[in-house]
Design a protein around this motif. Structure first.
Motif, PDB file in Angstrom:
ATOM      1  N   PHE A  98       0.825  -1.206   0.000  1.00 28.49           N
ATOM      2  CA  PHE A  98       0.000   0.000   0.000  1.00 28.49           C
ATOM      3  C   PHE A  98       0.862   1.260   0.000  1.00 28.49           C
ATOM      4  N   ARG A  99       1.972   1.228   0.735  1.00 31.98           N
ATOM      5  CA  ARG A  99       2.882   2.375   0.734  1.00 31.98           C
ATOM      6  C   ARG A  99       3.420   2.636  -0.670  1.00 31.98           C
ATOM      7  N   LEU A 100       3.774   1.572  -1.386  1.00 30.79           N
ATOM      8  CA  LEU A 100       4.281   1.725  -2.750  1.00 30.79           C
ATOM      9  C   LEU A 100       3.177   2.201  -3.693  1.00 30.79           C
ATOM     10  N   GLU A 101       1.953   1.753  -3.487  1.00 28.51           N
ATOM     11  CA  GLU A 101       0.844   2.218  -4.317  1.00 28.51           C
ATOM     12  C   GLU A 101       0.664   3.720  -4.164  1.00 28.51           C
ATOM     13  N   LYS A 102       0.726   4.205  -2.951  1.00 35.41           N
ATOM     14  CA  LYS A 102       0.585   5.639  -2.721  1.00 35.41           C
ATOM     15  C   LYS A 102       1.735   6.407  -3.362  1.00 35.41           C
ATOM     16  N   GLU A 103       2.940   5.881  -3.237  1.00 42.31           N
ATOM     17  CA  GLU A 103       4.137   6.573  -3.706  1.00 42.31           C
ATOM     18  C   GLU A 103       4.277   6.541  -5.219  1.00 42.31           C
ATOM     19  N   ARG A 104       3.906   5.437  -5.855  1.00 46.40           N
ATOM     20  CA  ARG A 104       4.248   5.231  -7.261  1.00 46.40           C
ATOM     21  C   ARG A 104       3.042   5.145  -8.199  1.00 46.40           C
ATOM     22  N   LEU A 105       1.892   4.821  -7.663  1.00 45.22           N
ATOM     23  CA  LEU A 105       0.711   4.679  -8.524  1.00 45.22           C
ATOM     24  C   LEU A 105      -0.208   5.893  -8.383  1.00 45.22           C
TER      25      LEU A 105
ATOM     26  N   ARG B 190     -21.646   7.792   0.021  1.00 38.95           N
ATOM     27  CA  ARG B 190     -20.308   7.393   0.470  1.00 38.95           C
ATOM     28  C   ARG B 190     -20.437   6.383   1.594  1.00 38.95           C
ATOM     29  N   TRP B 191     -19.607   5.367   1.520  1.00 40.71           N
ATOM     30  CA  TRP B 191     -19.549   4.411   2.620  1.00 40.71           C
ATOM     31  C   TRP B 191     -18.173   3.750   2.616  1.00 40.71           C
ATOM     32  N   ARG B 192     -17.817   3.190   3.748  1.00 40.20           N
ATOM     33  CA  ARG B 192     -16.517   2.527   3.860  1.00 40.20           C
ATOM     34  C   ARG B 192     -16.705   1.024   4.021  1.00 40.20           C
ATOM     35  N   VAL B 193     -15.803   0.278   3.425  1.00 39.50           N
ATOM     36  CA  VAL B 193     -15.807  -1.177   3.556  1.00 39.50           C
ATOM     37  C   VAL B 193     -14.408  -1.627   3.966  1.00 39.50           C
ATOM     38  N   LYS B 194     -14.360  -2.662   4.772  1.00 42.62           N
ATOM     39  CA  LYS B 194     -13.074  -3.203   5.218  1.00 42.62           C
ATOM     40  C   LYS B 194     -12.538  -4.143   4.144  1.00 42.62           C
ATOM     41  N   ALA B 195     -12.180  -3.538   3.025  1.00 40.96           N
ATOM     42  CA  ALA B 195     -11.713  -4.308   1.878  1.00 40.96           C
ATOM     43  C   ALA B 195     -10.665  -3.502   1.125  1.00 40.96           C
ATOM     44  N   ASN B 196      -9.757  -4.194   0.470  1.00 42.23           N
ATOM     45  CA  ASN B 196      -8.712  -3.550  -0.326  1.00 42.23           C
ATOM     46  C   ASN B 196      -9.317  -2.953  -1.593  1.00 42.23           C
ATOM     47  N   TRP B 197      -8.834  -1.783  -1.996  1.00 41.73           N
ATOM     48  CA  TRP B 197      -9.417  -1.050  -3.116  1.00 41.73           C
ATOM     49  C   TRP B 197      -9.332  -1.797  -4.443  1.00 41.73           C
ATOM     50  N   LYS B 198      -8.306  -2.637  -4.626  1.00 33.97           N
ATOM     51  CA  LYS B 198      -8.109  -3.304  -5.915  1.00 33.97           C
ATOM     52  C   LYS B 198      -9.210  -4.318  -6.222  1.00 33.97           C
ATOM     53  N   ILE B 199      -9.809  -4.881  -5.165  1.00 32.68           N
ATOM     54  CA  ILE B 199     -10.774  -5.967  -5.370  1.00 32.68           C
ATOM     55  C   ILE B 199     -12.002  -5.460  -6.122  1.00 32.68           C
ATOM     56  N   GLY B 200     -12.544  -4.321  -5.694  1.00 33.48           N
ATOM     57  CA  GLY B 200     -13.699  -3.769  -6.381  1.00 33.48           C
ATOM     58  C   GLY B 200     -13.378  -3.354  -7.803  1.00 33.48           C
TER      59      GLY B 200
ATOM     60  N   ILE C 198      -8.221   3.943   1.852  1.00 30.54           N
ATOM     61  CA  ILE C 198      -7.974   4.513   3.174  1.00 30.54           C
ATOM     62  C   ILE C 198      -6.722   3.878   3.769  1.00 30.54           C
ATOM     63  N   SER C 199      -6.610   2.577   3.621  1.00 33.12           N
ATOM     64  CA  SER C 199      -5.447   1.822   4.074  1.00 33.12           C
ATOM     65  C   SER C 199      -5.392   0.550   3.251  1.00 33.12           C
ATOM     66  N   GLU C 200      -4.458  -0.331   3.601  1.00 36.17           N
ATOM     67  CA  GLU C 200      -4.356  -1.579   2.848  1.00 36.17           C
ATOM     68  C   GLU C 200      -5.599  -2.458   3.011  1.00 36.17           C
ATOM     69  N   ASP C 201      -6.399  -2.217   4.051  1.00 36.53           N
ATOM     70  CA  ASP C 201      -7.562  -3.078   4.273  1.00 36.53           C
ATOM     71  C   ASP C 201      -8.865  -2.296   4.438  1.00 36.53           C
ATOM     72  N   GLU C 202      -8.897  -1.051   3.942  1.00 36.22           N
ATOM     73  CA  GLU C 202     -10.137  -0.277   4.017  1.00 36.22           C
ATOM     74  C   GLU C 202     -10.249   0.653   2.816  1.00 36.22           C
ATOM     75  N   THR C 203     -11.464   0.768   2.298  1.00 35.32           N
ATOM     76  CA  THR C 203     -11.730   1.585   1.116  1.00 35.32           C
ATOM     77  C   THR C 203     -12.972   2.424   1.348  1.00 35.32           C
ATOM     78  N   GLU C 204     -12.908   3.680   0.926  1.00 33.43           N
ATOM     79  CA  GLU C 204     -14.114   4.502   0.916  1.00 33.43           C
ATOM     80  C   GLU C 204     -14.672   4.506  -0.506  1.00 33.43           C
ATOM     81  N   VAL C 205     -15.945   4.132  -0.625  1.00 33.52           N
ATOM     82  CA  VAL C 205     -16.610   4.087  -1.925  1.00 33.52           C
ATOM     83  C   VAL C 205     -17.373   5.388  -2.119  1.00 33.52           C
ATOM     84  N   TYR C 206     -17.105   6.056  -3.232  1.00 35.88           N
ATOM     85  CA  TYR C 206     -17.920   7.199  -3.674  1.00 35.88           C
ATOM     86  C   TYR C 206     -18.769   6.682  -4.834  1.00 35.88           C
ATOM     87  N   SER C 207     -20.088   6.773  -4.716  1.00 37.53           N
ATOM     88  CA  SER C 207     -20.970   6.209  -5.737  1.00 37.53           C
ATOM     89  C   SER C 207     -21.979   7.257  -6.198  1.00 37.53           C
TER      90      SER C 207
END
Length: 462
Positions: free
Chosen positions: A27-34, A190-200, A328-337
């Motif tokens: 996740f740190r590398l995703e923030k830094e490089r992606l 908007r809502w948050r899920v305890k899931a990694n952003w890549k999965i969705g 939000i983190s490696e294991d949490e995502t905020e969904v904007y829909s």
């Protein structure tokens, strides 16, 4: 984390290290490089239609004010006062000619220019100590617009948005260009899920395989006219440029008959025919494919579907939704829909289409609840020690020698750009993760730090 080169090599052969879906270093590398490089959707022009309108949106840890100034120009500005760093705008949306920092009272026009500095002469000696001229809230490094969709990039050297999107822009038009007026948005929810952003993002990009299992109940209760969820395999997955998605296979008929089949009224069909290119019309009218879910790399997704909206009728009505998966983190995502609809659509159509969206993919939608349960479970399991030993098989649609199970559709079978395959496959998930791997190989983005009131800039990296 395992050696990065090894992780990326595994990803590129379709064997996914399970821990990438819940790994702090990844996740740190995703923030830094992606996320420091890619174009990221933040708002739509219809959300700020009048002079002075603004919305506040987050890009990971950064808050941006997206505003329309008095001349109608759109701006994306870092939501931080130039003085002591307080957020100058704490409302999520509104209309304002100026933004005033609540800490010390510095004020800014809605184009970012500083106009008010209390006790300027007494505290700073006037312009001699702090020059207000030319000072603005820090603008986003890059901003661009496509079909009213506002994107920003944290990379000042980002390519033009249309070049970044590539051939995927062809497919964005189906969602956003149904009349000369374009679309209007409602939301976001908007809502948050305890899931990694890549999965969705992967799921929306091309996972037709989960539909007969995860969403069986939605079909069984009669929400959709099709008798079996397995009919998803008759559609195709396509990848073009920096995005890809799925289609449904429509019954035989003319272009008009096929668009009526999914619930569009004749007046809207007429405008679509005027707006879409010959190739875009051929995908539907000649080839019989209608776009469904899709994702633009890295974290923007679309949905187009047509459920029943009245209990006592077999009629269906289409809806369009777009969303972002904000990490939000490696294991949490905020969904904007957001709900999206053609501005020129009849009001009754807009109301029923919004109802269909809420029922399916709103925060409490039936599809949404099915999906989130899977994604939370995957993320939680990926955070354990055993996940570091497991390579997930994401090679569906490929034989052992990497040749395809089913050959790609020819231009005579599919008029759209990119590569398309009929049936189940994980082509798009692999393509998305290949883009992900390419970004993680790059170094940090070079930036210049801005010294407020001094005018000098210093090189650095983020």
């Amino acid at each position: 984390m395992a050696d990065l080169d090894e992780v990326l090599a595994d990803v590129r052969r379709g064997m996914i290290p399970a821990h990438i879906y819940n790994d702090a270093e990844i996740f740190r590398l995703e923030k830094e490089r992606l996320f420091s490089r890619a174009w990221l959707f933040v708002a739509h022009e219809s959300e700020i239609p009048q002079a002075g309108d603004y919305v506040v949106r987050r890009v990971l840890d950064d808050s941006f004010i997206i505003s329309r100034d008095q001349s109608g120009e759109i701006h994306a500005m870092f939501n931080m006062c130039l003085h002591r760093g307080m957020q100058v705008c704490r409302a999520e949306q509104g209309n304002a000619s100026h933004f005033r920092c609540p800490y010390h009272g510095w004020s800014y026009r809605n184009d970012g220019r500083i106009v008010g500095l209390p006790f300027h002469k007494e505290a700073y000696g006037g312009e001699a100590g702090f020059s207000k001229k030319g000072q603005t809230l820090l603008p986003a490094p890059a901003m661009d617009v496509y079909n009213g969709l506002i994107f920003i990039s944290m990379d000042p050297e980002a390519p033009p948005l249309v070049d970044y999107l590539g051939d995927f822009a062809f497919y964005i038009d189906y969602y956003t260009k149904q009349s000369p007026s374009g679309i209007e948005l409602r939301g976001p929810q908007r809502w948050r899920v305890k899931a990694n952003w890549k999965i969705g993002a992967e799921n929306f990009a091309g996972d037709m395989y989960h539909t007969p299992q995860t969403h069986t109940s939605v079909v069984e209760i009669g929400l959709f006219r099709e008798p079996k969820a397995e009919k998803r395999k008759d559609g195709n997955t396509y990848w073009a440029g920096r995005g890809g998605g799925t289609t449904y296979k429509l019954p035989e008929g003319s272009l008009e008959e096929r668009l009526r089949y999914i619930g569009y009224p004749d007046e809207m069909i007429k405008r679509m025919k005027d707006m879409w290119s010959d190739a875009q019309l051929e995908v539907v009218g000649r080839d019989g494919f209608m776009i469904s879910a899709a994702s633009a790399f890295p974290n923007m997704s679309f949905v187009h579907n047509w459920p029943k909206v009245e209990e006592d009728s077999d009629d269906v009505l289409p809806f369009i939704s777009l969303r972002t998966w904000v990490p939000i983190s490696e294991d949490e995502t905020e969904v904007y829909s957001w709900f999206a609809v053609d501005k020129e659509a009849p009001e009754e159509f807009k109301d029923l289409s919004y109802k269909a969206y809420l029922m399916c993919f709103g925060s409490t939608g039936m599809f949404e609840q099915d999906d989130v349960e899977n994604w939370v479970s995957l993320t939680s399991t990926a955070g354990g020690s055993m996940a570091k030993r497991l390579l997930l098989n994401s090679r569906m649609g490929m034989l052992k020698d990497d040749s395809p199970v089913v050959e790609a559709l020819s231009p005579e079978q599919f008029a759209g750009p990119g590569v398309a395959h009929v049936g189940y496959g994980e082509y798009n998930q692999r393509h998305l993760l290949e883009e992900w791997a390419a970004h993680l190989e790059q170094g940090p983005v070079a930036v210049k730090s801005h010294q407020v009131g001094v005018g000098a800039e210093q090189e650095g990296t983020v």
